[in-house]
Scaffold this active site. Structure first.
Site, PDB file in Angstrom:
ATOM      1  N   ARG A  49     -62.000   9.171  97.086  1.00  0.00           N
ATOM      2  CA  ARG A  49     -62.121  10.615  96.869  1.00  0.00           C
ATOM      3  C   ARG A  49     -63.481  10.919  96.238  1.00  0.00           C
ATOM      4  O   ARG A  49     -64.204  10.021  95.847  1.00  0.00           O
ATOM      5  CB  ARG A  49     -60.987  11.134  95.978  1.00  0.00           C
ATOM      6  CG  ARG A  49     -60.834  10.291  94.731  1.00  0.00           C
ATOM      7  CD  ARG A  49     -60.541  11.016  93.500  1.00  0.00           C
ATOM      8  NE  ARG A  49     -61.554  11.943  93.080  1.00  0.00           N
ATOM      9  CZ  ARG A  49     -62.723  11.594  92.491  1.00  0.00           C
ATOM     10  NH1 ARG A  49     -63.048  10.313  92.284  1.00  0.00           N
ATOM     11  NH2 ARG A  49     -63.596  12.512  92.118  1.00  0.00           N
ATOM     12  N   GLY A  50     -63.744  12.251  96.150  1.00  0.00           N
ATOM     13  CA  GLY A  50     -65.052  12.657  95.653  1.00  0.00           C
ATOM     14  C   GLY A  50     -65.970  12.866  96.845  1.00  0.00           C
ATOM     15  O   GLY A  50     -65.936  12.078  97.803  1.00  0.00           O
ATOM     16  N   ALA A  51     -66.797  13.920  96.757  1.00  0.00           N
ATOM     17  CA  ALA A  51     -67.546  14.377  97.927  1.00  0.00           C
ATOM     18  C   ALA A  51     -68.262  13.263  98.709  1.00  0.00           C
ATOM     19  O   ALA A  51     -68.072  13.109  99.921  1.00  0.00           O
ATOM     20  CB  ALA A  51     -68.547  15.425  97.478  1.00  0.00           C
ATOM     21  N   ARG A  89     -59.456  16.442 104.488  1.00  0.00           N
ATOM     22  CA  ARG A  89     -59.857  17.150 103.238  1.00  0.00           C
ATOM     23  C   ARG A  89     -60.781  18.307 103.638  1.00  0.00           C
ATOM     24  O   ARG A  89     -61.997  18.130 103.730  1.00  0.00           O
ATOM     25  CB  ARG A  89     -60.598  16.201 102.283  1.00  0.00           C
ATOM     26  CG  ARG A  89     -59.898  14.962 101.797  1.00  0.00           C
ATOM     27  CD  ARG A  89     -58.833  15.138 100.745  1.00  0.00           C
ATOM     28  NE  ARG A  89     -59.039  16.024  99.644  1.00  0.00           N
ATOM     29  CZ  ARG A  89     -59.498  15.682  98.427  1.00  0.00           C
ATOM     30  NH1 ARG A  89     -59.809  14.432  98.176  1.00  0.00           N
ATOM     31  NH2 ARG A  89     -59.600  16.570  97.443  1.00  0.00           N
ATOM     32  N   GLN A 188     -58.545  13.558  87.018  1.00  0.00           N
ATOM     33  CA  GLN A 188     -59.672  12.670  87.398  1.00  0.00           C
ATOM     34  C   GLN A 188     -60.641  12.459  86.238  1.00  0.00           C
ATOM     35  O   GLN A 188     -61.327  11.444  86.181  1.00  0.00           O
ATOM     36  CB  GLN A 188     -60.449  13.240  88.606  1.00  0.00           C
ATOM     37  CG  GLN A 188     -59.690  13.210  89.905  1.00  0.00           C
ATOM     38  CD  GLN A 188     -59.117  14.586  90.214  1.00  0.00           C
ATOM     39  OE1 GLN A 188     -58.719  15.310  89.308  1.00  0.00           O
ATOM     40  NE2 GLN A 188     -59.041  14.931  91.479  1.00  0.00           N
ATOM     41  N   ASP A 229     -68.330  20.040  95.867  1.00  0.00           N
ATOM     42  CA  ASP A 229     -67.699  19.605  97.120  1.00  0.00           C
ATOM     43  C   ASP A 229     -68.271  20.330  98.330  1.00  0.00           C
ATOM     44  O   ASP A 229     -68.313  19.793  99.425  1.00  0.00           O
ATOM     45  CB  ASP A 229     -66.184  19.797  97.019  1.00  0.00           C
ATOM     46  CG  ASP A 229     -65.619  18.887  95.956  1.00  0.00           C
ATOM     47  OD1 ASP A 229     -65.329  17.731  96.256  1.00  0.00           O
ATOM     48  OD2 ASP A 229     -65.558  19.308  94.778  1.00  0.00           O
ATOM     49  N   ASN A 239     -66.059  23.440  93.652  1.00  0.00           N
ATOM     50  CA  ASN A 239     -65.871  22.184  92.926  1.00  0.00           C
ATOM     51  C   ASN A 239     -64.446  22.193  92.379  1.00  0.00           C
ATOM     52  O   ASN A 239     -63.714  23.189  92.505  1.00  0.00           O
ATOM     53  CB  ASN A 239     -66.898  22.048  91.796  1.00  0.00           C
ATOM     54  CG  ASN A 239     -66.940  20.646  91.228  1.00  0.00           C
ATOM     55  OD1 ASN A 239     -67.040  19.663  91.981  1.00  0.00           O
ATOM     56  ND2 ASN A 239     -66.820  20.495  89.924  1.00  0.00           N
ATOM     57  N   LYS A 240     -64.051  21.106  91.789  1.00  0.00           N
ATOM     58  CA  LYS A 240     -62.678  20.938  91.296  1.00  0.00           C
ATOM     59  C   LYS A 240     -62.196  22.154  90.521  1.00  0.00           C
ATOM     60  O   LYS A 240     -62.950  22.724  89.728  1.00  0.00           O
ATOM     61  CB  LYS A 240     -62.626  19.670  90.444  1.00  0.00           C
ATOM     62  CG  LYS A 240     -61.287  19.305  89.891  1.00  0.00           C
ATOM     63  CD  LYS A 240     -60.218  19.158  90.963  1.00  0.00           C
ATOM     64  CE  LYS A 240     -60.558  18.156  92.037  1.00  0.00           C
ATOM     65  NZ  LYS A 240     -59.524  18.096  93.108  1.00  0.00           N
TER      66      LYS A 240
HETATM   67  O1  MRU Z   1     -60.191  16.227  94.920  1.00  0.00           O
HETATM   68  P1  MRU Z   1     -61.273  15.261  94.567  1.00  0.00           P
HETATM   69  O2  MRU Z   1     -60.972  14.362  93.449  1.00  0.00           O
HETATM   70  O3  MRU Z   1     -61.876  14.594  95.771  1.00  0.00           O
HETATM   71  O4  MRU Z   1     -62.345  16.283  94.012  1.00  0.00           O
HETATM   72  C1  MRU Z   1     -63.658  16.160  94.166  1.00  0.00           C
HETATM   73  C2  MRU Z   1     -64.197  15.986  92.852  1.00  0.00           C
HETATM   74  O5  MRU Z   1     -64.096  14.917  92.324  1.00  0.00           O
HETATM   75  C3  MRU Z   1     -64.892  17.042  92.148  1.00  0.00           C
HETATM   76  O6  MRU Z   1     -64.705  18.306  92.595  1.00  0.00           O
HETATM   77  C4  MRU Z   1     -66.304  16.595  91.959  1.00  0.00           C
HETATM   78  O7  MRU Z   1     -66.856  17.266  90.916  1.00  0.00           O
HETATM   79  C5  MRU Z   1     -67.123  16.746  93.190  1.00  0.00           C
HETATM   80  S1  MRU Z   1     -67.177  15.312  94.054  1.00  0.00           S
HETATM   81  C6  MRU Z   1     -68.647  14.631  93.543  1.00  0.00           C
END
Ligand code: MRU
Length: 344
Positions: A49-51, A89, A188, A229, A239-240
């Protein structure tokens, strides 16, 4: 825990290897995926996970599909695979950028597509390294930084985006302290960012998400850095969930609020954040929490009223007016300067 290298995802031939992020911080395991379907499931279930890590996983999944596709049904097979990977996603810009690049490369040859998948992954890693070097210039000695969610090496193949300047400052022996937002519902921040910072011996404390404003009011936070993201052409940033709230409060207290992201996360095909699709996730992520019991076993427990349901948007969009700047591999840019990224 035996961690060989701070890399979240890589490939050996057509096998994709990724750190199993659902098991962290309780155990460090590597998940192996041999088919594009397995890799797509790994993205959907957030094994990775994560961009940026999603981008790399999508690139490798597309590569696997191209390698697997039968000669007599090649085009249909890879078209369907692309749709399936992209459905995992929806908010993550890197995912779509990656599938597109590897898919297009396959028009020249299969080998070209394989090379492209590895290149996508290397570019994310290289960009993040530069983000660290540039972002470090914003961090003074004794800086107190707030971050939200996990935008460390786990989220971006290597180095991280929001955490990259922190690692660089730490490497240069600056005295820094990181406030780590817990980041409900999947935590996270508490599970992944705190784990990463622990591994690197960076001083930090986990705070409940709703404690951030209180620390800002007390003048205990000098700068906020988060990841992203998807970023629209005007700088509106997905973003999250919870990022928006932190940005609004930071503006109130005149605390600089930065987004750190490689250029692969920018989506210049959309003018504003209104066009960003926000992923809605399973309400169970809010109603239940995971943790270790006294025997050291991972357990899932309900933490909410029986009979209640929940709403669970994974992301929010922070309007550009709350963002001081973007730390990218090509420079630290104000929202109105982002078009620089479209020039090669
Ligand atoms: O849902 P996730 O855990 O994939 O979310 C993405 C993230 O971790 C955050 O939004 C993050 O700040 C951006 S990804 C580098």
């Amino acid at each position: 825990m035996n961690i060989e290298k701070n890399i979240a995802i890589w490939a050996k031939g057509s096998t994709v290897l990724m750190v199993e992020q659902n098991k962290l911080p309780f155990s460090y395991e590597i998940y192996e995926s041999k088919t594009y379907k397995q890799t797509a499931i790994a993205i959907k279930t957030m094994i990775t996970r994560g961009a940026g890590s999603i981008g790399a996983a999508a690139a490798f999944a597309m590569m696997q599909a191209i390698i697997e596709a039968p000669d007599n049904n090649f085009q249909e097979y890879i078209n369907n695979a692309k749709k399936e990977i992209e459905a995992t996603r929806p908010t993550a810009r890197d995912l779509f950028a990656a599938t597109e690049r590897v898919y297009n490369a396959s028009k020249i040859s299969i080998q070209n597509a394989i090379d492209e998948a590895f290149l996508v992954t290397k570019e994310i890693s290289d960009s993040c390294k530069n983000i660290g070097i540039l972002g470090n210039t914003l961090l003074k000695n004794d800086a107190r930084i707030l971050t939200h969610c996990n935008a460390g090496w786990l989220a971006l193949v290597e180095h991280g985006s929001a955490l990259a300047p922190i690692y660089e400052a730490h490497k240069h022996k600056k005295n820094i302290f990181v406030y780590v937002n817990e980041t409900r519902p999947r935590s996270q921040g508490a599970r992944l960012t705190a784990w990463e910072l622990n591994q690197a011996n960076v001083k930090h404390a986990i705070i409940a998400d709703n404690a951030a404003a209180w620390y800002m009011l007390q003048n205990k936070i000098d700068i906020v850095i988060t990841g992203a993201d998807r970023i629209a052409a005007n700088g509106d940033t997905a973003n999250k969930i919870g990022t928006l709230e932190k940005a609004i409060v930071a503006k109130e207290f005149e605390i600089p609020f930065y987004i750190a992201a490689p250029s692969s996360t920018f989506d210049f095909s959309i003018k504003t954040g209104n066009q960003i699709i926000i992923e809605e996730r399973n309400p169970e992520e809010v109603l239940y929490q995971k943790g270790l019991d006294q025997n050291g076993d991972i357990k899932t427990i309900r933490v909410a009223s029986e009979g209640s349901t929940a709403l669970n948007p994974a992301f929010d969009v922070t309007p550009y007016k709350y963002i001081t700047g973007f730390i990218t591999e090509k420079g630290i840019l104000k929202p109105e300067e982002l078009m620089v990224l479209t020039q090669t």
